[in-house]
Design a protein around this motif. Sequence first.
Motif, PDB file in Angstrom:
ATOM      1  N   TYR A  97      24.118  -2.417 -82.736  1.00  5.04           N
ATOM      2  CA  TYR A  97      25.039  -2.581 -81.617  1.00  5.04           C
ATOM      3  C   TYR A  97      24.285  -2.552 -80.293  1.00  5.04           C
ATOM      4  O   TYR A  97      24.648  -3.256 -79.340  1.00  5.04           O
ATOM      5  N   GLY A  98      23.232  -1.741 -80.218  1.00  4.93           N
ATOM      6  CA  GLY A  98      22.403  -1.739 -79.024  1.00  4.93           C
ATOM      7  C   GLY A  98      21.731  -3.085 -78.815  1.00  4.93           C
ATOM      8  O   GLY A  98      21.692  -3.618 -77.691  1.00  4.93           O
ATOM      9  N   TYR A  99      21.194  -3.649 -79.893  1.00  5.80           N
ATOM     10  CA  TYR A  99      20.571  -4.973 -79.828  1.00  5.80           C
ATOM     11  C   TYR A  99      21.584  -6.028 -79.386  1.00  5.80           C
ATOM     12  O   TYR A  99      21.305  -6.863 -78.507  1.00  5.80           O
ATOM     13  N   VAL A 152      21.220  -0.138 -69.146  1.00  4.91           N
ATOM     14  CA  VAL A 152      20.109   0.753 -69.458  1.00  4.91           C
ATOM     15  C   VAL A 152      20.633   2.111 -69.909  1.00  4.91           C
ATOM     16  O   VAL A 152      20.152   2.690 -70.900  1.00  4.91           O
ATOM     17  N   ALA A 153      21.643   2.618 -69.203  1.00  2.00           N
ATOM     18  CA  ALA A 153      22.217   3.915 -69.565  1.00  2.00           C
ATOM     19  C   ALA A 153      22.831   3.879 -70.957  1.00  2.00           C
ATOM     20  O   ALA A 153      22.711   4.845 -71.732  1.00  2.00           O
ATOM     21  N   THR A 154      23.464   2.762 -71.296  1.00  2.00           N
ATOM     22  CA  THR A 154      24.086   2.628 -72.616  1.00  2.00           C
ATOM     23  C   THR A 154      23.041   2.595 -73.718  1.00  2.00           C
ATOM     24  O   THR A 154      23.193   3.257 -74.758  1.00  2.00           O
ATOM     25  N   LEU A 155      21.987   1.843 -73.516  1.00  2.00           N
ATOM     26  CA  LEU A 155      20.941   1.752 -74.538  1.00  2.00           C
ATOM     27  C   LEU A 155      20.260   3.110 -74.736  1.00  2.00           C
ATOM     28  O   LEU A 155      19.987   3.515 -75.878  1.00  2.00           O
ATOM     29  N   ILE A 156      20.009   3.815 -73.644  1.00  2.00           N
ATOM     30  CA  ILE A 156      19.438   5.161 -73.762  1.00  2.00           C
ATOM     31  C   ILE A 156      20.434   6.089 -74.458  1.00  2.00           C
ATOM     32  O   ILE A 156      20.058   6.885 -75.336  1.00  2.00           O
ATOM     33  N   GLY A 157      21.715   5.972 -74.077  1.00  2.00           N
ATOM     34  CA  GLY A 157      22.743   6.805 -74.690  1.00  2.00           C
ATOM     35  C   GLY A 157      22.869   6.587 -76.184  1.00  2.00           C
ATOM     36  O   GLY A 157      23.035   7.540 -76.954  1.00  2.00           O
ATOM     37  N   PHE A 196      22.758   8.664 -81.320  1.00  2.00           N
ATOM     38  CA  PHE A 196      22.863   8.279 -82.730  1.00  2.00           C
ATOM     39  C   PHE A 196      21.529   8.255 -83.488  1.00  2.00           C
ATOM     40  O   PHE A 196      21.523   8.417 -84.706  1.00  2.00           O
ATOM     41  N   LEU A 197      20.424   8.067 -82.791  1.00  2.00           N
ATOM     42  CA  LEU A 197      19.132   7.976 -83.476  1.00  2.00           C
ATOM     43  C   LEU A 197      18.316   9.261 -83.366  1.00  2.00           C
ATOM     44  O   LEU A 197      17.683   9.682 -84.343  1.00  2.00           O
ATOM     45  N   LEU A 198      18.353   9.872 -82.196  1.00  2.00           N
ATOM     46  CA  LEU A 198      17.524  11.056 -81.994  1.00  2.00           C
ATOM     47  C   LEU A 198      17.854  12.206 -82.952  1.00  2.00           C
ATOM     48  O   LEU A 198      16.923  12.887 -83.425  1.00  2.00           O
ATOM     49  N   PRO A 199      19.129  12.479 -83.277  1.00  2.00           N
ATOM     50  CA  PRO A 199      19.402  13.570 -84.220  1.00  2.00           C
ATOM     51  C   PRO A 199      18.671  13.409 -85.551  1.00  2.00           C
ATOM     52  O   PRO A 199      18.156  14.391 -86.104  1.00  2.00           O
TER      53      PRO A 199
END
Length: 392
Positions: free
Chosen positions: A359-361, A296-301, A306-309
Amino acid sequence: MSFHPILATNLLALLVLVIWLYLAFLRGNFWRLEEDHLEPKPLQKWPHVVVVVPARNEAATVARAVISLLGQNYPGEFEIIVVDDHSDDGTAALARKAAEEAVSAARTTVHSAAELPQGWTGKLWALNEGISAASGKAPAFFWFTDADIVHAPDTLRRLVSRAETELLDLASLMVLLQARTFPEKLLIPPFLYFFLMLYPPRWIADLHKRTAGAAGGCILLRRATLERIGGLASIRNQVIDDCALANVVKKAGGTIWMGVTRSSISLREYKTFAEIRDLIARTAFTQLRHSSVLLVATLIGLFVTFLLPWILFFVGEDPAWLLGSTTASLMTVTFLFTVKFYNRSAIWALTLPFAAAFYGYATFLSAVRYWLGRGAQWKGRSQAQRRSGSTS
């Protein structure tokens, strides 16, 4: 206290910028991609090396790999042991034929691996079989290299020269992965970028850092060091075998080094997104120690880093927009070095967020496969079985 969404957005944007300032300037300059160009120094006596090539169903590439190994212009004594790990596609016969047609065929032995014992992963067992087949030869080094890699003629000479002059116990090279198809162009450069982010080469070489990593396709290891750590049996059940090996060597006081090169090339092709997905999913959840919390921490990270910016860049308002755009610029510039390493157009540097989402998927899929008892699928084997009662 009342919730202020604008303040929260600005604080989140500031957090993302801090993350990227750390990654860009305080994580060993992993993104600079310092390719190995060190000229090998002449040695008074070049040590004996045994090359071990684990091969399971590598009919498409093993001949070219063997030919490249036989073509090494290494001044010392070296020999090659190809370990056929129960292939059913003629890998062993093709390896023998390639060796027989070469001038120096006597250097090559094709060894059939015994049945995989309980508690061992396939590649480590094949490597161990090669080491056992070399008993009595007493080489100074073992060179572990994959059956789908073509090496430049001076690769072994460079590795040994560096290991001897810098007193290294383990030296490895991240070879050039294919990036020809669209899925490869989109996802393989990020694979290298993410790997170096996790294992910055400068930190790997630093004795005062705990970071230990290696590239499993090309590892030179001192035999004395291998014996000191208890042989490959000490890591026999590890799926991420290269980094596990580097870790035990470094913990035992050994010196390690990892570089990147474009002179040695992987022949393995990934023509579809599914093939790259499976490459990532094979080890991703193992990297997270099979922890749901870390997943969960990795997916949020991944989302935040990488996406939020880019979300802030397109829809944010000042000062969040300024912070987000600065962060997106840092991300793009650092990734540009990897894009240019692969001789791709600079426009590809803008695709990192898409790769991060993929990579998250694949990481989530890795966890699902582990929970279903199909973890670390490779060459028809599941190498990371879920332990009963494991819910972490």
